[in-house]
Design an enzyme around this catalytic site. Structure first.
Site, PDB file in Angstrom:
ATOM      1  N   HIS A 194     -12.891  -6.834  14.641  1.00  0.00           N
ATOM      2  CA  HIS A 194     -11.498  -7.215  15.134  1.00  0.00           C
ATOM      3  C   HIS A 194     -10.486  -6.970  13.963  1.00  0.00           C
ATOM      4  CE1 HIS A 194      -8.660 -10.335  16.423  1.00  0.00           C
ATOM      5  NE2 HIS A 194      -9.138 -10.756  15.510  1.00  0.00           N
ATOM      6  N   ASP A 239      14.136  15.432  19.695  1.00  0.00           N
ATOM      7  CA  ASP A 239      12.642  15.136  19.147  1.00  0.00           C
ATOM      8  C   ASP A 239      12.607  14.981  17.477  1.00  0.00           C
ATOM      9  OD1 ASP A 239       9.799  15.549  19.169  1.00  0.00           O
ATOM     10  OD2 ASP A 239      10.311  16.783  21.422  1.00  0.00           O
ATOM     11  N   TRP A 246     -13.008  -6.171   7.699  1.00  0.00           N
ATOM     12  CA  TRP A 246     -11.896  -6.107   6.913  1.00  0.00           C
ATOM     13  C   TRP A 246     -11.538  -5.450   6.191  1.00  0.00           C
ATOM     14  CZ3 TRP A 246      -6.858  -4.366   6.550  1.00  0.00           C
ATOM     15  CH2 TRP A 246      -6.041  -5.524   6.207  1.00  0.00           C
ATOM     16  N   SER A 262      -4.299  10.747   9.679  1.00  0.00           N
ATOM     17  CA  SER A 262      -3.223  10.525  10.982  1.00  0.00           C
ATOM     18  C   SER A 262      -2.004   9.510  10.786  1.00  0.00           C
ATOM     19  CB  SER A 262      -3.892   8.970  11.851  1.00  0.00           C
ATOM     20  OG  SER A 262      -3.147   9.879  12.843  1.00  0.00           O
ATOM     21  N   SER A 263      -1.883   8.839  10.088  1.00  0.00           N
ATOM     22  CA  SER A 263      -0.865   7.811   9.288  1.00  0.00           C
ATOM     23  C   SER A 263      -0.148   8.094   8.732  1.00  0.00           C
ATOM     24  CB  SER A 263      -1.539   6.372   8.773  1.00  0.00           C
ATOM     25  OG  SER A 263      -1.911   5.925   9.673  1.00  0.00           O
ATOM     26  N   HIS A 273      -1.688  -4.552   0.530  1.00  0.00           N
ATOM     27  CA  HIS A 273      -0.881  -5.448   0.250  1.00  0.00           C
ATOM     28  C   HIS A 273       0.351  -4.484   0.910  1.00  0.00           C
ATOM     29  CE1 HIS A 273       1.347  -8.950   0.762  1.00  0.00           C
ATOM     30  NE2 HIS A 273       2.487  -8.928   0.451  1.00  0.00           N
ATOM     31  N   GLU A 291       0.079  -2.080   3.240  1.00  0.00           N
ATOM     32  CA  GLU A 291      -0.228  -2.190   4.470  1.00  0.00           C
ATOM     33  C   GLU A 291       0.326  -3.397   5.657  1.00  0.00           C
ATOM     34  OE1 GLU A 291      -1.736  -0.224   6.439  1.00  0.00           O
ATOM     35  OE2 GLU A 291      -2.092  -1.614   7.990  1.00  0.00           O
ATOM     36  N   TYR A 332       3.315  -4.563   4.766  1.00  0.00           N
ATOM     37  CA  TYR A 332       4.458  -4.510   5.188  1.00  0.00           C
ATOM     38  C   TYR A 332       4.629  -3.326   6.260  1.00  0.00           C
ATOM     39  CZ  TYR A 332       5.649  -8.188   1.653  1.00  0.00           C
ATOM     40  OH  TYR A 332       4.803  -9.947   1.394  1.00  0.00           O
ATOM     41  N   SER A 358      16.232  -7.227  14.805  1.00  0.00           N
ATOM     42  CA  SER A 358      17.059  -6.546  14.508  1.00  0.00           C
ATOM     43  C   SER A 358      18.035  -6.276  15.580  1.00  0.00           C
ATOM     44  CB  SER A 358      16.656  -5.731  13.352  1.00  0.00           C
ATOM     45  OG  SER A 358      16.526  -6.838  12.387  1.00  0.00           O
ATOM     46  N   HIS A 381      -2.515 -10.659  -5.210  1.00  0.00           N
ATOM     47  CA  HIS A 381      -1.974 -12.250  -5.125  1.00  0.00           C
ATOM     48  C   HIS A 381      -3.509 -12.597  -3.979  1.00  0.00           C
ATOM     49  CE1 HIS A 381       1.207 -11.216  -1.923  1.00  0.00           C
ATOM     50  NE2 HIS A 381      -0.561 -11.368  -1.577  1.00  0.00           N
ATOM     51  N   HIS A 382      -3.893 -11.003  -3.535  1.00  0.00           N
ATOM     52  CA  HIS A 382      -5.095 -11.494  -3.013  1.00  0.00           C
ATOM     53  C   HIS A 382      -6.149 -12.173  -3.846  1.00  0.00           C
ATOM     54  CE1 HIS A 382      -2.703 -10.386   0.324  1.00  0.00           C
ATOM     55  NE2 HIS A 382      -2.524  -9.627   0.202  1.00  0.00           N
ATOM     56  N   THR A 423      13.157 -11.802   2.509  1.00  0.00           N
ATOM     57  CA  THR A 423      12.419 -12.454   3.754  1.00  0.00           C
ATOM     58  C   THR A 423      13.507 -13.283   3.779  1.00  0.00           C
ATOM     59  OG1 THR A 423      10.505 -11.962   3.045  1.00  0.00           O
ATOM     60  CG2 THR A 423      10.157 -13.179   4.472  1.00  0.00           C
ATOM     61  N   LYS A 463      16.428 -12.243   5.398  1.00  0.00           N
ATOM     62  CA  LYS A 463      16.550 -12.023   6.553  1.00  0.00           C
ATOM     63  C   LYS A 463      16.618 -12.731   7.984  1.00  0.00           C
ATOM     64  CE  LYS A 463      13.842  -6.789   6.495  1.00  0.00           C
ATOM     65  NZ  LYS A 463      15.097  -6.768   7.315  1.00  0.00           N
ATOM     66  N   ARG A 515     -13.544 -19.004   5.685  1.00  0.00           N
ATOM     67  CA  ARG A 515     -13.294 -18.258   6.736  1.00  0.00           C
ATOM     68  C   ARG A 515     -14.770 -17.660   6.581  1.00  0.00           C
ATOM     69  NH1 ARG A 515      -9.554 -13.109   3.841  1.00  0.00           N
ATOM     70  NH2 ARG A 515     -10.057 -12.522   6.689  1.00  0.00           N
TER      71      ARG A 515
END
Lengths: 526, 370
Positions: free
Chosen positions: A70, A99, A135, A163-164, A247, A249, A251, A262, A296-297, A322, A325, A444
């Protein structure tokens, strides 16, 4: 130069060999929606098992495969490719380019995705089952103790990374080289800005992820001990490397969403975006901070106190840009002339729920409090508020907003609004109670739970089924629009929409801006 | 602060220390738990106040500035003054949050001057507790999930402490600074008891520290909080905090039992005793992977297994040393010679494996010594 005015090729070869940014964008969007349904199906299995205490439907090992797939499918298959698809469709049209800069690479970066996910999904049918280590695939659970299918998982991650990286290089090259004359950086629409910064983040961190999985591969097959203390390595090293990717990732996922919001909020406020320049600077600050907060994770891994303090302070700082924004978006709405079509509804839903997710993020940044939150459902609630109500809601808003421009037909507004309300309510029934069970102590990634968590889990499962079902309504609405929607021909489909993409005919022709457009006025003015 | 805390916590400490549909963090029973709870509430209320202010502005705008009411859009789009204000003010609020957060963190990290050291080792899927700084017979034991499979698979009524109960809880003396040394044997686990606000990852090859001082007697329950494989959801933590005299008595009884166990290893046991003990060992150590009927699962089937029906010393080698590269652990260090003999006897005679072999503790010791 480009003197052949031709339309798309016929049949399947149009899609296989296309170098057209619109075709490739379309394929990315459909692919990501398919992945969204697949990842959503896995989520339904998870919520069905958690509907009541006790094991009912699946075995604990299979439950872990579901949570793992998932997460992987939603992050790498649904959210990231959907925003790449959006970038493909919109960036050339927004900056007045014919293009993408590297069209053949563009084709390749899409077409390696489906085989990668086919391979990842095929692990479900392998002996020992699919990856079952979450994950985040922490070693040594993902190395010494993993099922043999982990090797296929590693290969799939490598392909996704390639790919990314190709996609991001393409976006950087396009934005830097192919802007129409007069389209200076500080005139670019904010969606282009957020994607430019996101692309740099991707180029910086995807190789780090590739490094992590390569080290896993070496540990599993070639006798190294990067992540095994028995051979002089360190399992925590894996977490540092993973989150140095992981991390930024998050963002990578949320910055393009900021860009979408926006664009849409000013359109339905009929008022220019408030604080354009500060939005650009805030995005850049968030991107910078995202590189120095990864641990922080990992507050509970036993870091030295100096490390804990540094990562706590740095993480808290993210609240500043943040906040800027959110304040800017609300100031954009302030004294506008607001209307609430479906894209705007999803953006307002985003604004409310993302802000809630931001607040819980701030709470999680407080290291001592995190000792009680860490790896509980409180974290699950937090990141679904930012990932689903943040990224997915804004993506949905984007589809409703630009779909009429893409296909020249208007979606069914009543159905769109219904989709919004069912999604909004279903989402909150699903994830709000997860704050409660998390604070009350439910970890979790468990397939079964203590009895005091039963009521909220049942509520959460009911909400998930509602939210899941509402996506079928979305699918129906989109297909019905493309097939038989009411034709629209105004260049500006929305009266408040601003930007070059609204100056081309509707539906957008196969080739746009073969001649560079005149860029009339700075962004942020009308 | 201590006094205020104990007043607060009394209300939360029901005999089961579970509250149905609890919606907030529990302040727990320790001083640090209360500090963390207060920090959590402080940050939450700051967020609530900011949230109300921000959303009030937004909802007012959505009400008052609607196009359908004929509101005309203003065209302002920047103001350096407000941008500076809403950058600086949040920054100052963050500093106000960081001060109490820092001092609580320093407290959590103060592992000095512990009166009792306990080594906690995470295994797939159980905890091992070893009391380190006591002289005399060492006290070490495993703590397994006690909830029966019938409750998990819904064929029996679920008890109040469903999934949060163990066969042998960790016993702590109250009002004593206890230091936990936390590590793991296989994958990463995380030892968490919310009521005493201790959560630390158990990492194979490394030792983490944490501490607590439990002021009140009671039973405190928690769970593993780091995904550690299939049965991650089934390795609870149960802590019994008891008075010092009660703790000393418990410790003496534990030592006595350990001494009796080593006596037992010298004797020849009856087949029925070995089978009964073997079933108990099997159910706690083997069942999760090999199935209640030896039918297999994560692990291979025991029923009809060539290893089990074959030569005793190779059977014991697999159990004692594990199988590298698989989930089969080395149980040599986990089981006493008596337990090993019992479980080998049980495996060789249960589930239709009617070999008739009886393995005595002496046989195990013999094979060990070559």
């Amino acid at each position: 130069m480009g003197d052949h005015h031709h339309g798309p090729a016929q049949g399947i070869s149009r899609w296989l060999f296309t170098t057209n940014h619109k075709d490739i964008g379309t394929m990315y969007l459909w692919f990501s929606f398919a992945m969204f349904l697949l990842g959503g199906f896995f989520a339904m299995v998870i919520r069905a098992e958690l509907f009541q205490p006790g094991m009912q439907l699946v075995e604990p090992g299979f439950f872990n495969q579901m949570t793992t797939l998932h997460g992987l499918v939603m992050v790498f298959g649904a959210i990231m490719p959907s925003f790449v698809g959006l970038a493909n469709w919109l960036i050339p049209m927004m900056i007045g380019a014919p293009d993408m800069a590297l069209p053949r690479m563009n084709n390749w970066s899409f077409w390696i995705l489906p085989p990668a996910f086919l391979m990842l999904a095929s692990t479900l049918f392998m002996e020992g089952g699919a990856p079952a280590f979450g994950w985040t695939f922490y070693a040594p659970l993902s190395t010494t103790y993993a099922a043999p299918s982990v090797t296929f998982f590693i290969f799939a991650i490598h392909i996704l990374g390639v790919s990314s990286i190709m996609g991001s290089i393409n976006i950087i090259a396009t934005v830097m080289n192919m802007r129409a004359p007069g389209m200076t950086y500080m005139k670019m629409p904010l969606f282009v800005w957020t994607w430019l910064i996101t692309a740099f983040l991707l180029v910086a961190v995807m190789p780090v992820l590739a490094g992590a999985v390569t080290m896993m591969l070496m540990d599993i097959h070639f006798g190294t001990s990067f992540f095994s203390a028995a051979g002089g390595g360190d399992p925590v090293l894996f977490q540092h490397i993973f989150w140095f990717f992981g991390h930024p990732e998050v963002y990578i996922i949320i910055l393009p969403a900021f860009g979408v919001v926006s664009q849409i909020i000013p359109a339905f406020s009929r008022k220019p975006l408030f604080g354009y320049a500060s939005m650009v600077y805030a995005t850049a600050s968030i991107a910078f901070l995202s590189f120095i907060v990864w641990a922080h994770h990992m507050y509970t891994v036993g870091m030295p106190i100096a490390g804990e303090l540094f990562f706590m302070y740095a993480t808290m700082l993210i609240a500043v840009p943040t906040g800027v924004k959110v304040f800017n978006w609300i100031s954009t709405m302030w004294r506008g002339a607001l209307s609430f079509e479906t894209p705007m509804l999803f953006c307002i839903g985003f604004l409310i729920l993302f802000t809630l997710g931001g607040f819980t993020g701030l709470m999680l940044s407080i290291a001592p409090a995190d000792f009680q939150y860490h790896d509980t459902y409180f974290v699950v609630a937090h990141f679904h508020y930012v990932m689903v109500a943040g990224a997915v809601f804004s993506m949905t808003a984007a589809v409703y907003y630009w779909l009429p421009k893409w296909c020249g037909r208007m979606y069914n507004e009543a159905m769109g609004k219904t989709h919004f309300w069912i999604s909004f309510i279903g989402f909150n029934i699903t994830f709000f109670p997860q704050h409660f069970v998390g604070l009350a102590g439910m970890p979790r990634r468990i397939p079964d739970y203590a009895l005091q968590f039963a009521d909220f889990n049942m509520m959460s499962s009911i909400g998930a089924f509602i939210y899941g079902a509402s996506q079928l309504l979305f699918l129906y609405n989109v297909v019905a629009t493309i097939v038989a929607g009411k034709p629209v021909s105004d260049e500006k489909v929305w009266d408040g929409a601003e930007g070059l993409e609204w100056t081309v005919p509707t539906p957008a022709p196969y080739h746009t801006f073969e001649e560079p457009p005149l860029v009339p006025k700075p962004a942020g003015t009308i | 602060m201590g006094k205020r805390v104990s007043g607060l916590t009394l209300a939360f400490l029901s005999p089961l220390s579970v509250a149905q549909n609890q919606v907030n963090m529990s302040p727990g029973v320790t001083e640090i738990g209360a500090d963390i709870f207060e920090l959590h509430m402080l940050i939450m209320w700051i967020c609530v106040v900011i949230g109300i202010a921000v959303f009030a502005v937004m909802f007012y705008s959505m009400y008052a500035h609607r196009k359908s009411k004929g509101h005309q859009a203003a065209q302002f789009h920047e103001s350096t003054k407000v941008e500076v204000a809403w950058t600086v003010v949040p920054f100052l609020i963050l500093i106000a949050m960081a001060v109490p957060a820092t001092s609580t963190l320093l407290e959590v990290y103060d592992n000095d001057e512990a009166e009792l050291d306990i080594l906690i080792t995470g295994y797939q899927w159980k905890w091992k507790y070893e009391y380190l700084d006591e002289s005399g017979e060492p006290v070490a034991f495993f703590s397994n999930l006690a909830t029966p499979q019938e409750e998990i698979y819904n064929t029996a009524h679920k008890g109040d402490n469903y999934l949060l109960e163990v066969d042998e809880p960790l016993v702590l003396p109250t009002n004593t600074k206890v230091r936990f040394l936390i590590t793991a044997n296989d994958v990463i686990h995380s030892w968490w008891v919310p009521e005493i606000a201790v959560k630390r990852d158990a990492i194979p090859g490394f030792i983490n520290e944490a501490w607590t001082r439990v002021p009140e007697e009671g039973i405190y329950r928690g769970q593993c909080t780091e995904l550690c494989g299939a049965y991650h959801g089934f390795m609870p933590v149960e802590v019994h905090a008891v008075s010092r005299p009660e703790f000393d008595a418990w410790m003496a009884a534990k030592r006595g039992a350990a001494a009796a166990e080593s006596q037992l290893a010298m004797q020849t046991l009856a087949v029925d005793d070995l089978m009964d003990k073997g079933k108990a060992v099997y159910d706690s150590a083997c069942l999760a992977c090999h199935g209640a009927q030896g039918e297999g699962g994560i692990g291979n089937a025991i029923a009809g297994s060539a290893v089990v029906l074959g030569d005793l010393s190779s059977h014991m080698a697999v159990v004692a040393k594990g199988v590298s590269g698989t989930a089969m652990q080395a149980f040599g260090g986990q089981l006493s010679d008596v337990d090993m003999a019992a479980v080998l006897t049980y495996q060789r005679n249960a589930f239709g494996n009617n070999t008739g072999d009886v393995v005595q503790p002496g046989d195990v010791t013999g094979i060990k010594n070559g």
